[in-house]
Design an enzyme around this catalytic site. Structure first.
Site, short mmCIF file in Angstrom:
data_model
loop_
_atom_site.label_atom_id
_atom_site.label_comp_id
_atom_site.label_asym_id
_atom_site.label_seq_id
_atom_site.Cartn_x
_atom_site.Cartn_y
_atom_site.Cartn_z
N ILE A 105 0.87 -1.03 -0.21
CA ILE A 105 0.00 0.09 0.01
C ILE A 105 0.86 1.08 0.07
O ILE A 105 2.02 1.19 0.52
CB ILE A 105 -1.01 -0.04 1.19
CG1 ILE A 105 -1.84 1.27 1.23
CG2 ILE A 105 -0.08 -0.20 2.49
CD1 ILE A 105 -3.15 1.24 2.09
N CYS A 106 0.52 2.44 -0.67
CA CYS A 106 1.17 3.66 -0.60
C CYS A 106 2.54 3.53 -1.29
O CYS A 106 2.64 2.75 -2.38
CB CYS A 106 1.13 3.95 0.71
SG CYS A 106 1.38 5.96 0.62
N ASN A 107 3.47 4.03 -0.80
CA ASN A 107 4.75 3.78 -1.21
C ASN A 107 5.30 2.25 -1.32
O ASN A 107 6.35 2.17 -2.03
CB ASN A 107 5.84 4.62 -0.50
CG ASN A 107 5.72 6.08 -0.82
OD1 ASN A 107 5.41 6.41 -1.89
ND2 ASN A 107 6.27 7.02 0.27
#
Length: 206
Positions: A105-107
């Site tokens: 998730i995300c980065n």
């Protein structure tokens, strides 16, 4: 005995991105329904500190990864482009090769793109432009990118940084952690709130 799910944490991890999925795996959607046990892993056994200041002592480091586990959940944060993250590449590659769950998730989803793991699977991230810029030349999966909060393709799950509830739902589906009805019910509970669910259930939710 429940199978272990390893939450991979680096310093400055985004603790809210694990806030829903960890209890729904470790405790279950209701008492007695848990099929998995949550453990934490980092590069070393030294404490890792979240963006919000939560201090976590990892259960495992890269030298003590258990031989049997059900999947990796890579929690986003500020250190996925740092040298320490590169030490995780063999672990993630091995999990992908063995078709275990790998969720980022995300980065952490960008980290997956950086190493070519998203090139032939449906995926999402913090916008396609951001993913292409940060992932670099090893990413060529633009045709498989979807502009959604979270995406699941087999054993690969990705999400943008605001898609933690959708990320949670897709991971639960990928792991077959409960029935589709229970998974959707847990998602709606957190997405719409208790008051809305009480209206839907005519005040008989509990």
């Amino acid at each position: 005995m429940n199978k272990e799910i390893l939450f991979v944490l680096l310093d400055e991890f985004a603790e809210w991105e694990s806030a829903f999925i960890a209890p729904l795996l470790n405790f279950g959607t209701a008492p007695g329904r848990a099929r998995y046990t949550v453990k934490t892993l980092s590069v070393t056994r030294n404490p890792v500190v979240s963006i919000g200041g939560f201090r976590v002592l990892p259960d495992y480091d890269l030298q003590s990864v258990p031989g049997e586990y059900a999947g990796l959940i890579l929690i986003g944060g500020m250190r996925w482009f740092a040298p320490e993250a590169q030490q995780l590449v063999p672990l993630v590659q091995d999990a992908i090769d063995k078709k275990k769950l790998v969720a980022g998730i995300c980065n952490a989803s960008v980290f997956m793109g950086m190493h070519g793991w998203l090139n032939r699977v449906k995926h999402t991230s913090n916008t396609l432009e951001y993913l292409k810029k940060q992932a670099g030349s090893r990413y060529d999966g633009e045709a498989y990118y979807v502009n959604e909060q979270a995406a699941r393709d087999g054993h690969i799950v990705t999400a943008n940084g605001s898609g933690y509830l959708e990320f949670c739902r897709e991971v639960l589906y990928a792991l077959e952690a409960d029935t589709p009805e229970k998974i959707e019910e847990s998602y709606r509970f957190y997405k719409t709130g208790l008051c809305e669910l009480i209206k839907v259930h005519d005040k008989n939710y509990f």
